[in-house]
Design an enzyme around this catalytic site. Structure first.
Site, mmCIF file in Angstrom:
data_model
loop_
_atom_site.group_PDB
_atom_site.id
_atom_site.type_symbol
_atom_site.label_atom_id
_atom_site.label_comp_id
_atom_site.label_asym_id
_atom_site.label_seq_id
_atom_site.Cartn_x
_atom_site.Cartn_y
_atom_site.Cartn_z
ATOM 1 N N HIS A 201 -1.841 0.603 -9.723
ATOM 2 C CA HIS A 201 -2.390 -0.382 -8.781
ATOM 3 C C HIS A 201 -2.938 -1.601 -9.538
ATOM 4 C CE1 HIS A 201 -4.069 -0.618 -4.432
ATOM 5 N NE2 HIS A 201 -3.827 -1.836 -4.900
ATOM 6 N N ARG B 247 0.864 -1.176 0.000
ATOM 7 C CA ARG B 247 0.000 0.000 0.000
ATOM 8 C C ARG B 247 0.900 1.225 0.000
ATOM 9 N NH1 ARG B 247 -3.215 -3.094 -1.320
ATOM 10 N NH2 ARG B 247 -5.328 -3.504 -0.523
ATOM 11 N N GLU C 243 -3.253 8.244 -3.653
ATOM 12 C CA GLU C 243 -3.625 7.396 -4.776
ATOM 13 C C GLU C 243 -5.082 7.683 -5.148
ATOM 14 O OE1 GLU C 243 -4.259 2.675 -5.404
ATOM 15 O OE2 GLU C 243 -2.263 3.231 -4.656
#
Length: 314
Positions: A275, A227, A256
């Site tokens: 991602h 993450r 993000e």
């Protein structure tokens, strides 16, 4: 048993595909697919098993018969854990579904940085450079769950020495050496490639910051498929500006999505993907295998695969 598939999809795959995959594996059970919020509210009333990326507390209150929520993600921190516990609902996750593709993503990034693909791809003329190689190098893998295990197993074929960092080092692991989080700097000092694949918890938030970048060699590379918040973004930018890092491959960022004007876009030695490490065309097939097996186990009163003890982290 009655199984309800919630309408939200995963990684751009429609949940209807997931329902079809479950029906193919559970022809002796009933699989419902809810296309609308109203259908979810109606169908959940008599569902024994509910599955999807998330469930909110309000929807959970409408479930009179639910025994199991099968989360379609490996992570579960976004779920109403207290409400699940109060309702005495078992929880399972999708651990292992991402392992092959996420491992390929991480190793592909390591190879690209090692062989200088990022440099060659930006060149406008024939400009030979001096690439490195993975063979004989040392990689530190932070997080030894299914993904970290898959990465370590694949790196063995590249003759890479692996150091694993995990919360409970006494459990061992697939790497050549295993360390606890308090020994992180000991591993960083030996690291050529740092691969992050740990869950985001209070312990791992900001795990790699100014001090950690200071311990890493200036030739080391960072690969983050965990993450974004596991890395201190400001510290990463400062380290790159100082030329104190060999490169970075970031599949996740903090913030993000990464804003168009963020300084990370301006570094030639940074590879950014949106991602996608967890994405795979086999996602629902792998997930359906786990959930279908658990439906049978639940019906037979056997222990569940990927059962989450609420309050624990991976």
């Amino acid at each position: 048993m009655n199984l309800l598939v919630l309408r939200e999809g995963v990684h751009r795959h429609d949940a209807e595909e997931y329902a079809a995959a479950l029906r193919a594996r559970l022809d002796d059970h009933t699989v419902q697919y809810a296309e609308t919020p109203a259908e979810e509210r109606r169908a959940i009333a008599d569902a024994d098993v509910v599955t999807g990326p998330r469930i909110d507390a309000d929807l959970l209150q409408r479930a009179d018969e639910i025994d199991l929520f099968a989360c379609a993600y490996a992570g579960y921190g976004h779920l109403p854990l207290e409400a699940l516990a109060e309702a005495d609902v078992e929880l399972t996750n999708a651990a292992g579904v991402h392992a092959p593709n996420a491992a390929e993503h991480a190793i592909g990034a390591m190879l690209a940085l090692s062989r200088g693909f990022h440099e060659a791809s930006r060149a406008e003329t024939w400009q030979p450079h001096s690439p490195g190689e993975l063979a004989g190098s040392t990689a530190t893998i932070v997080g030894l769950g299914a993904i970290g295990t898959a990465i370590a197993e694949r790196l063995d074929a590249f003759d890479v020495h692996t150091l694993g960092v995990r919360r409970r080092p006494e459990q061992g692991g697939p790497t050549d050496e295993v360390f606890g989080q308090e020994q992180l700097h000991e591993t960083l000092a030996r690291t050529d490639s740092l691969v992050l694949c740990c869950p985001l918890t209070e312990e791992t938030r900001g795990l790699i910051g100014e001090t950690e970048f200071g311990t890493l060699s200036s030739d080391a590379v960072l690969v983050n498929i965990a993450r974004g918040a596991v890395v201190d973004t400001d510290a990463l930018v400062r380290t790159l500006r100082r030329g104190r890092l060999g490169g970075a491959a970031l599949d996740v960022t903090d913030p993000e999505p990464l804003p168009d004007d963020h300084p990370l876009w301006g570094f030639d030695d940074v590879l950014i993907t949106p991602h996608t490490a967890g994405a795979t065309p086999a996602y629902y097939d792998r997930l359906a295998d786990i959930v279908a097996e658990n439906v049978r186990r639940l019906a037979d009163g056997r222990p569940l695969r990927n059962r989450v003890e609420i309050g624990e982290s991976d």
